[in-house]
Design an enzyme around this catalytic site. Structure first.
Site, PDB file in Angstrom:
ATOM      1  CG  ASP A  98      -2.213   0.649   1.028  1.00 33.24           C
ATOM      2  OD1 ASP A  98      -3.240   0.119   1.474  1.00 33.24           O
ATOM      3  OD2 ASP A  98      -2.230   1.719   0.364  1.00 33.24           O
ATOM      4  CG  ASP A 199      -4.230   5.930   0.747  1.00 33.88           C
ATOM      5  OD1 ASP A 199      -5.173   5.187   0.992  1.00 33.88           O
ATOM      6  OD2 ASP A 199      -4.069   7.030   1.307  1.00 33.88           O
ATOM      7  CD  GLU A 254      -8.740   4.829  -1.504  1.00 34.78           C
ATOM      8  OE1 GLU A 254      -7.763   5.525  -1.211  1.00 34.78           O
ATOM      9  OE2 GLU A 254      -9.683   4.636  -0.728  1.00 34.78           O
ATOM     10  CG  HIS A 327      -8.799  -0.693   4.673  1.00 30.37           C
ATOM     11  ND1 HIS A 327      -8.658  -0.711   3.290  1.00 30.37           N
ATOM     12  CD2 HIS A 327      -8.274   0.475   5.066  1.00 30.37           C
ATOM     13  CE1 HIS A 327      -8.079   0.386   2.889  1.00 30.37           C
ATOM     14  NE2 HIS A 327      -7.834   1.129   3.940  1.00 30.37           N
ATOM     15  CG  ASP A 328     -11.030   2.795   3.734  1.00 30.24           C
ATOM     16  OD1 ASP A 328     -10.435   3.050   2.676  1.00 30.24           O
ATOM     17  OD2 ASP A 328     -10.494   2.831   4.862  1.00 30.24           O
TER      18      ASP A 328
HETATM   19  O1  TEU Z   1      -9.242   6.071   1.908  1.00 32.60           O
HETATM   20  C1  TEU Z   1      -9.656   7.325   1.407  1.00 32.60           C
HETATM   21  C2  TEU Z   1     -11.076   7.322   0.986  1.00 32.60           C
HETATM   22  O2  TEU Z   1     -11.391   7.814  -0.087  1.00 32.60           O
HETATM   23  C3  TEU Z   1     -12.163   6.716   1.785  1.00 32.60           C
HETATM   24  O3  TEU Z   1     -12.133   5.346   1.585  1.00 32.60           O
HETATM   25  C4  TEU Z   1     -12.063   7.152   3.225  1.00 32.60           C
HETATM   26  O4  TEU Z   1     -11.303   6.197   3.923  1.00 32.60           O
HETATM   27  C5  TEU Z   1     -13.395   7.273   3.907  1.00 32.60           C
HETATM   28  O5  TEU Z   1     -13.693   6.080   4.571  1.00 32.60           O
HETATM   29  C6  TEU Z   1     -14.522   7.598   2.979  1.00 32.60           C
HETATM   30  O6  TEU Z   1     -15.646   7.870   3.797  1.00 32.60           O
HETATM   31  C7  TEU Z   1      -7.826   5.894   1.945  1.00 32.60           C
HETATM   32  C8  TEU Z   1      -7.534   4.673   2.811  1.00 32.60           C
HETATM   33  O7  TEU Z   1      -8.135   3.534   2.207  1.00 32.60           O
HETATM   34  C9  TEU Z   1      -8.101   4.942   4.179  1.00 32.60           C
HETATM   35  O8  TEU Z   1      -7.994   3.801   5.019  1.00 32.60           O
HETATM   36  C10 TEU Z   1      -7.334   6.101   4.788  1.00 32.60           C
HETATM   37  O9  TEU Z   1      -7.955   6.444   6.013  1.00 32.60           O
HETATM   38  C11 TEU Z   1      -7.357   7.333   3.865  1.00 32.60           C
HETATM   39  O10 TEU Z   1      -7.157   7.032   2.492  1.00 32.60           O
HETATM   40  C12 TEU Z   1      -6.228   8.271   4.240  1.00 32.60           C
HETATM   41  O11 TEU Z   1      -5.002   7.652   3.911  1.00 32.60           O
END
Ligand code: TEU
Ligand code: CA
Length: 550
Positions: A98, A199, A254, A327-328
């Site tokens: 990542d 990310d 992402e 994971h989000d």
């Molecule tokens: O996620 C950014 C993002 O666009 C979303 O998935 C965000 O986590 C949020 O939940 C939307 O409501 C990435 C990573 O996947 C996330 O775990 C990190 O917290 C974020 O970036 C910052 O690095």
């Protein structure tokens, strides 16, 4: 369409903190992952996407990196990483890391230097602005609540942080920053990893006038103000030309804010940028003006339209990953299925959806076990900074704490961050110690030991379907066409490659649903349940047919 290994393989995401604890401190680690490679090999996945394992103060559980060149001691050592990578390769699997380079931790040495003085050599590694009218430079808000600017008393300027205030955004305008990141890429690629998940990569180019964001809804701000900035393609192409193209590796971005209209600019085969993206259109469905904890209604019509539109947008010239959680976002069986009376059937149907669309499937840890959302009743049981920040913001603005907790049950990220259920024993077999976050109490019923005791379980469904998929080029390279059905409960589409045709029929509802499609000339080859009624699908029934003449 170009044939590529990363189009034919399946990704499995590991969130290391919650996967398996190898040394009894309650935190998942590299040793723990190594101890579960037999499981992953048996399941039949190909590429492991490992969420961040670098040095980090864990303000955002590793998405706030303080040293790109070292492994967080909680996860293990660089030697253990090398052993893990060797084990993964010895089993014919791949590992992608990542890459979090839109921002660092505020405890990164670069930021610690940058904040010492306005004239520091690393001042322009980050984005510093004087305040305006006694407040922040503009009205930009963080993904995690509050202003996206933090005043640094020492120099009297604000720094930008689109995420927490401990995640200052890097200034990609600065060629020194771009070269630092190229060094990070080289370091990990030279160790032999097989690529990167990048990310929030569409955020790295900022609109330099830093004008106020006029949009009322945060999703629009993300797409029109934070993402797809003027130099985003120059920067991504720069990483490709300088480093990535010299290795046979895969990159997946992402893509918050990447709309289907601009998708090909990132993943077009001739772009020299990314191989594919995780677009988030279906993930951000239901996020109201103030984000995920300000929910609005949506349903399968919107979900199906997004899948159809994105496939059309990619055509034969681009590529995406197909996923329904990570994971989000909440566990897919709870969000898109029915995690009560139809838990396994709906989990299997969603597996068919992920594994039969055009794109590289990505399976999140625990999905193969049928794990579902958690319902903690006390905010102190939650650990996610996004949840805790918004709990404060919403309750201070008057939302009833109990009401907010219900929103967390539905939308919170800790739903997918509780420890994996390996057994029905202590801590679900995740740890001999006290887990960093509580285990979902339903581990007694939902765990790997249990699902491996039943041949008809979700685990064996995934295992057999992953094997089946590998033998079906039509499911990888075939075209994708939706077939309209009178019943709104059905999602019907076909995949065609030369003379091969597969028809997929999904009843994504709790109801018996009539099928109009004429099945003459088709033979059923896969299903997730027995049903003698050919023209009526049972709740959460999934079927795959092959055209007989093919
Ligand atoms: O996620 C950014 C993002 O666009 C979303 O998935 C965000 O986590 C949020 O939940 C939307 O409501 C990435 C990573 O996947 C996330 O775990 C990190 O917290 C974020 O970036 C910052 O690095
Ligand atoms: Ca541990």
């Amino acid at each position: 369409m170009e044939k590529k290994w990363w189009k034919e393989e399946v990704i499995y995401q590991i969130y290391p903190r919650s996967f398996m604890d190898g040394n009894g401190d309650g935190i998942g680690d590299l040793q723990g992952i190594r101890s579960k490679l037999d499981h992953l090999e048996e399941l039949g996945i190909d590429i492991i996407w490992l969420s961040p394992i670098y040095q980090s103060p864990n303000d955002d559980n590793g998405y706030d990196i303080s040293d790109y060149y070292d492994i967080h001691p909680e996860f293990g050592t660089m030697e253990e990483f090398d052993q893990l990578l060797n084990d993964i390769h010895a089993r014919g699997m791949k590992l992608i890391m990542d890459l979090v380079v839109n921002h660092t931790s505020d405890e990164h040495q670069w930021f610690e230097e940058s904040r010492t003085s306005i004239n520091d050599a690393k001042r322009d590694y980050y984005i510093w602005k004087p305040g305006k009218n006694g407040g922040p430079p503009n009205n930009w808000r963080s993904f995690f609540g509050g202003s996206a600017w933090e005043l640094d008393e020492k120099t009297g300027e604000y720094y930008l942080h689109l995420f927490t205030k401990k995640q200052p955004d890097l200034n990609w305008e600065n060629p020194k920053v771009r070269e630092e990141i190229n060094e990070v890429l080289r370091f990990w690629l030279e160790k032999g990893i097989d690529g990167f998940r990048m990310d929030v990569i569409p955020l790295i180019s900022k609109r330099l006038e830093f004008a106020d964001a006029p949009q009322p809804s945060f999703n629009e701000v993300v797409a029109e103000v934070y993402s797809n900035g003027p130099k985003v393609h120059e920067y991504i192409n720069g990483m490709y030309e300088s480093v990535i193209k010299h290795y046979d590796v895969m990159t997946v971005g992402e893509g918050p804010g990447i709309t289907k209209e601009v998708g090909l600019n990132y993943v077009g085969h001739d772009r020299g940028e990314l191989n594919m993206i995780f677009h988030l259109d279906h993930m951000f469905l239901g996020h109201g003006p103030k984000g995920k904890f300000d929910p609005v209604n949506y349903g399968w019509p919107e979900i199906k339209k997004i899948f159809k539109d994105w496939d059309e947008a990619m055509g034969d010239s681009g590529w995406i990953s197909i996923f329904l959680d990570n994971h989000d976002f909440p566990r897919l069986v709870s969000r898109f299925g029915n995690d009560q009376e139809h838990r396994e059937a709906s989990a299997k149907l969603l597996a068919v959806l992920i594994l039969t669309h055009r794109g590289t499937p990505c399976i999140y840890q625990g999905t193969e076990i049928g794990m579902s959302n958690v319902k903690f009743n006390d905010i102190n049981q939650y650990k996610d900074v996004e949840t805790l920040n918004f709990y404060t913001e919403f309750t201070e603005a008057g939302t009833d704490p109990k009401k907010f907790i219900e929103l967390v049950h539905e939308h919170g990220r800790d739903n997918v961050r509780t420890p994996i259920h390996w057994t029905d024993g202590k801590n679900a077999g995740f740890s001999e110690g006290t887990p960093w976050i509580e285990v979902n109490p339903n581990y007694k019923e939902i765990n790997l030991t249990e699902v491996k005791s039943r041949k008809d379980s979700i685990f064996y469904f995934y295992k057999e379907f992953l094997k089946f998929r590998k033998e079906q080029p039509v499911l990888i390279y075939g075209s994708f066409d939706v077939i309209e059905e009178p019943s709104e409960n059905l999602y019907v589409y076909k995949r065609v490659l030369d003379a091969e045709e597969m028809l997929i029929i999904l009843n994504h509802s709790d109801e018996h649903s009539p099928l109009a499609f004429n099945l003459d000339g088709y033979s059923k080859i896969q299903n997730n349940m027995e049903n003698t009624m050919e023209k009526v699908l049972l709740p959460w029934e999934a079927r795959i047919y092959k055209r007989i003449n093919s």
